[in-house]
Design a protein around this motif. Structure first.
Motif, PDB file in Angstrom:
ATOM      1  N   PHE A   3     -19.250  -4.293  24.776  1.00 51.91           N
ATOM      2  CA  PHE A   3     -18.277  -3.211  24.644  1.00 51.91           C
ATOM      3  C   PHE A   3     -18.478  -2.270  25.827  1.00 51.91           C
ATOM      4  O   PHE A   3     -19.577  -1.785  26.063  1.00 51.91           O
ATOM      5  CB  PHE A   3     -18.493  -2.490  23.315  1.00 51.91           C
ATOM      6  CG  PHE A   3     -17.586  -1.322  23.073  1.00 51.91           C
ATOM      7  CD1 PHE A   3     -16.253  -1.357  23.434  1.00 51.91           C
ATOM      8  CD2 PHE A   3     -18.078  -0.172  22.467  1.00 51.91           C
ATOM      9  CE1 PHE A   3     -15.419  -0.281  23.201  1.00 51.91           C
ATOM     10  CE2 PHE A   3     -17.248   0.914  22.221  1.00 51.91           C
ATOM     11  CZ  PHE A   3     -15.915   0.864  22.587  1.00 51.91           C
ATOM     12  N   THR A   5     -17.345   1.274  27.686  1.00 50.81           N
ATOM     13  CA  THR A   5     -16.664   2.546  27.467  1.00 50.81           C
ATOM     14  C   THR A   5     -17.144   3.565  28.499  1.00 50.81           C
ATOM     15  O   THR A   5     -17.937   3.250  29.384  1.00 50.81           O
ATOM     16  CB  THR A   5     -16.858   3.031  26.014  1.00 50.81           C
ATOM     17  OG1 THR A   5     -15.950   4.106  25.749  1.00 50.81           O
ATOM     18  CG2 THR A   5     -18.288   3.484  25.751  1.00 50.81           C
ATOM     19  N   ARG A  15     -12.421   5.111  34.929  1.00 48.15           N
ATOM     20  CA  ARG A  15     -11.634   4.246  34.045  1.00 48.15           C
ATOM     21  C   ARG A  15     -11.240   2.948  34.753  1.00 48.15           C
ATOM     22  O   ARG A  15     -11.267   1.872  34.160  1.00 48.15           O
ATOM     23  CB  ARG A  15     -10.386   4.985  33.542  1.00 48.15           C
ATOM     24  CG  ARG A  15     -10.696   6.092  32.546  1.00 48.15           C
ATOM     25  CD  ARG A  15      -9.460   6.593  31.835  1.00 48.15           C
ATOM     26  NE  ARG A  15      -8.453   7.118  32.742  1.00 48.15           N
ATOM     27  CZ  ARG A  15      -8.369   8.390  33.129  1.00 48.15           C
ATOM     28  NH1 ARG A  15      -9.252   9.265  32.682  1.00 48.15           N
ATOM     29  NH2 ARG A  15      -7.413   8.782  33.939  1.00 48.15           N
ATOM     30  N   CYS A  18     -14.201   0.607  34.789  1.00 49.03           N
ATOM     31  CA  CYS A  18     -14.377   0.000  33.463  1.00 49.03           C
ATOM     32  C   CYS A  18     -13.403  -1.159  33.262  1.00 49.03           C
ATOM     33  O   CYS A  18     -13.778  -2.225  32.766  1.00 49.03           O
ATOM     34  CB  CYS A  18     -14.172   1.044  32.374  1.00 49.03           C
ATOM     35  SG  CYS A  18     -15.543   2.185  32.169  1.00 49.03           S
ATOM     36  N   LYS A  19     -12.151  -0.960  33.660  1.00 47.92           N
ATOM     37  CA  LYS A  19     -11.153  -2.036  33.529  1.00 47.92           C
ATOM     38  C   LYS A  19     -11.537  -3.231  34.390  1.00 47.92           C
ATOM     39  O   LYS A  19     -11.393  -4.385  33.974  1.00 47.92           O
ATOM     40  CB  LYS A  19      -9.773  -1.520  33.926  1.00 47.92           C
ATOM     41  CG  LYS A  19      -9.173  -0.547  32.930  1.00 47.92           C
ATOM     42  CD  LYS A  19      -7.852  -0.001  33.449  1.00 47.92           C
ATOM     43  CE  LYS A  19      -7.353   1.125  32.566  1.00 47.92           C
ATOM     44  NZ  LYS A  19      -6.161   1.789  33.137  1.00 47.92           N
ATOM     45  N   ILE A  29     -14.799  -6.037  26.107  1.00 47.14           N
ATOM     46  CA  ILE A  29     -13.672  -5.223  25.674  1.00 47.14           C
ATOM     47  C   ILE A  29     -13.900  -3.801  26.171  1.00 47.14           C
ATOM     48  O   ILE A  29     -14.981  -3.231  25.979  1.00 47.14           O
ATOM     49  CB  ILE A  29     -13.540  -5.229  24.137  1.00 47.14           C
ATOM     50  CG1 ILE A  29     -13.182  -6.642  23.665  1.00 47.14           C
ATOM     51  CG2 ILE A  29     -12.517  -4.213  23.665  1.00 47.14           C
ATOM     52  CD1 ILE A  29     -13.150  -6.811  22.177  1.00 47.14           C
ATOM     53  N   TYR A  30     -12.869  -3.231  26.809  1.00 46.62           N
ATOM     54  CA  TYR A  30     -12.936  -1.846  27.278  1.00 46.62           C
ATOM     55  C   TYR A  30     -12.052  -0.964  26.418  1.00 46.62           C
ATOM     56  O   TYR A  30     -10.890  -1.287  26.164  1.00 46.62           O
ATOM     57  CB  TYR A  30     -12.482  -1.746  28.735  1.00 46.62           C
ATOM     58  CG  TYR A  30     -12.093  -0.329  29.138  1.00 46.62           C
ATOM     59  CD1 TYR A  30     -13.042   0.697  29.121  1.00 46.62           C
ATOM     60  CD2 TYR A  30     -10.797  -0.010  29.491  1.00 46.62           C
ATOM     61  CE1 TYR A  30     -12.702   1.994  29.451  1.00 46.62           C
ATOM     62  CE2 TYR A  30     -10.443   1.287  29.835  1.00 46.62           C
ATOM     63  CZ  TYR A  30     -11.390   2.286  29.806  1.00 46.62           C
ATOM     64  OH  TYR A  30     -11.054   3.572  30.127  1.00 46.62           O
ATOM     65  N   LYS A  31     -12.599   0.150  25.972  1.00 49.44           N
ATOM     66  CA  LYS A  31     -11.847   1.184  25.268  1.00 49.44           C
ATOM     67  C   LYS A  31     -12.339   2.533  25.749  1.00 49.44           C
ATOM     68  O   LYS A  31     -13.555   2.758  25.833  1.00 49.44           O
ATOM     69  CB  LYS A  31     -12.072   1.107  23.754  1.00 49.44           C
ATOM     70  CG  LYS A  31     -11.533  -0.139  23.099  1.00 49.44           C
ATOM     71  CD  LYS A  31     -10.044  -0.084  22.949  1.00 49.44           C
ATOM     72  CE  LYS A  31      -9.523  -1.341  22.247  1.00 49.44           C
ATOM     73  NZ  LYS A  31      -8.097  -1.475  22.364  1.00 49.44           N
ATOM     74  N   PRO A  32     -11.431   3.469  26.067  1.00 49.52           N
ATOM     75  CA  PRO A  32     -11.878   4.815  26.438  1.00 49.52           C
ATOM     76  C   PRO A  32     -12.636   5.455  25.273  1.00 49.52           C
ATOM     77  O   PRO A  32     -12.333   5.196  24.106  1.00 49.52           O
ATOM     78  CB  PRO A  32     -10.568   5.564  26.712  1.00 49.52           C
ATOM     79  CG  PRO A  32      -9.532   4.508  26.893  1.00 49.52           C
ATOM     80  CD  PRO A  32      -9.991   3.324  26.104  1.00 49.52           C
ATOM     81  N   ARG A  33     -13.597   6.287  25.598  1.00 54.56           N
ATOM     82  CA  ARG A  33     -14.460   6.851  24.556  1.00 54.56           C
ATOM     83  C   ARG A  33     -13.800   7.980  23.777  1.00 54.56           C
ATOM     84  O   ARG A  33     -14.026   8.124  22.572  1.00 54.56           O
ATOM     85  CB  ARG A  33     -15.750   7.340  25.206  1.00 54.56           C
ATOM     86  CG  ARG A  33     -16.723   7.916  24.196  1.00 54.56           C
ATOM     87  CD  ARG A  33     -18.078   8.005  24.782  1.00 54.56           C
ATOM     88  NE  ARG A  33     -18.884   9.014  24.140  1.00 54.56           N
ATOM     89  CZ  ARG A  33     -19.971   9.528  24.649  1.00 54.56           C
ATOM     90  NH1 ARG A  33     -20.388   9.117  25.832  1.00 54.56           N
ATOM     91  NH2 ARG A  33     -20.661  10.426  24.014  1.00 54.56           N
ATOM     92  N   SER A  45     -19.261  -0.942  18.536  1.00 48.99           N
ATOM     93  CA  SER A  45     -19.759  -2.124  19.234  1.00 48.99           C
ATOM     94  C   SER A  45     -20.310  -3.165  18.265  1.00 48.99           C
ATOM     95  O   SER A  45     -19.944  -4.345  18.329  1.00 48.99           O
ATOM     96  CB  SER A  45     -20.835  -1.717  20.249  1.00 48.99           C
ATOM     97  OG  SER A  45     -21.273  -2.827  20.977  1.00 48.99           O
TER      98      SER A  45
END
Length: 197
Positions: A3, A5, A15, A18-19, A29-33, A45
């Motif tokens: 995971f 973030t 960002r 991260c991508k 998998i990337y998701k903003p925090r 996670s």
């Protein structure tokens, strides 16, 4: 696999990195925090995504500044050392490639160490990545027969950079997909845990 973030107030460049990492690390998998705590990140996670580790990319002075890994457990989380202080980044888009064609492409990861000197100077970082991504680092091996357009290669090499007027050895982490140098490239140095005496 992991995971990915950010810190709570990431910059646009953080960002983007991260991508990029989510594109070159299979199964990530990337998701903003947002406003989530580190404990919330560990919960997502492990309990929601099923990943035992999370990568948190902190922003320092508007740029990607620190890579931290946490190990997630039912009791919470623990930081994994060393942290990696980022001194510079070259994003995938700065390699003049179409980054969108690498979305959900890779399904294999190889860790490759450029030479024995790199391994000796930065072995704690390389071994941490090896543990987290469950891959043994390769060195002095012909990997051409193992790679294809779905294989991401994480390469550990050296970059000399000036710090306070002196040339200092930094660890560079770069990526290739198949035979194509895709990026991102990240260079910096480990921040090791201080001994408690």
């Amino acid at each position: 696999m992991i995971f990915i973030t950010t810190s709570r107030r990431p910059s646009r460049r953080t960002r983007s990195l991260c991508k990029d990492l989510a594109r070159v690390i299979p199964g990530s998998i990337y998701k903003p925090r947002g406003k989530k705590s580190i404990k919330d990140v560990a919960f997502i996670s492990l309990r929601i995504l099923g990943f035992p580790y999370a990568l948190i990319l902190d922003t320092i002075k508007g740029n990607p500044g620190l890579i931290k890994f946490i190990k997630c457990s039912l009791e919470g989380f623990s930081y994994q050392y060393p942290f990696f202080r980022i001194r510079g980044v070259k994003l995938m888009r700065e390699h003049n490639i179409n980054v969108r064609r690498f979305e959900n492409v890779v399904d294999n990861l190889i860790l490759l160490v450029a030479d024995e000197g790199i391994y000796e100077r930065f072995n704690d970082v390389i071994l941490l990545f090896s543990k987290i991504f469950q891959r043994s680092p390769l060195m002095g091996v012909d990997i051409s027969k193992f790679i294809d357009e779905k294989t991401s290669i994480m390469i550990f090499s050296e970059k000399m950079a000036e710090v306070d007027g002196k040339q200092v050895s930094h660890l560079m982490i770069s990526f290739r997909i198949g035979n194509e140098d895709t990026g991102p490239r990240i260079w910096g140095f480990p921040i090791r845990r201080k001994s408690s005496k």
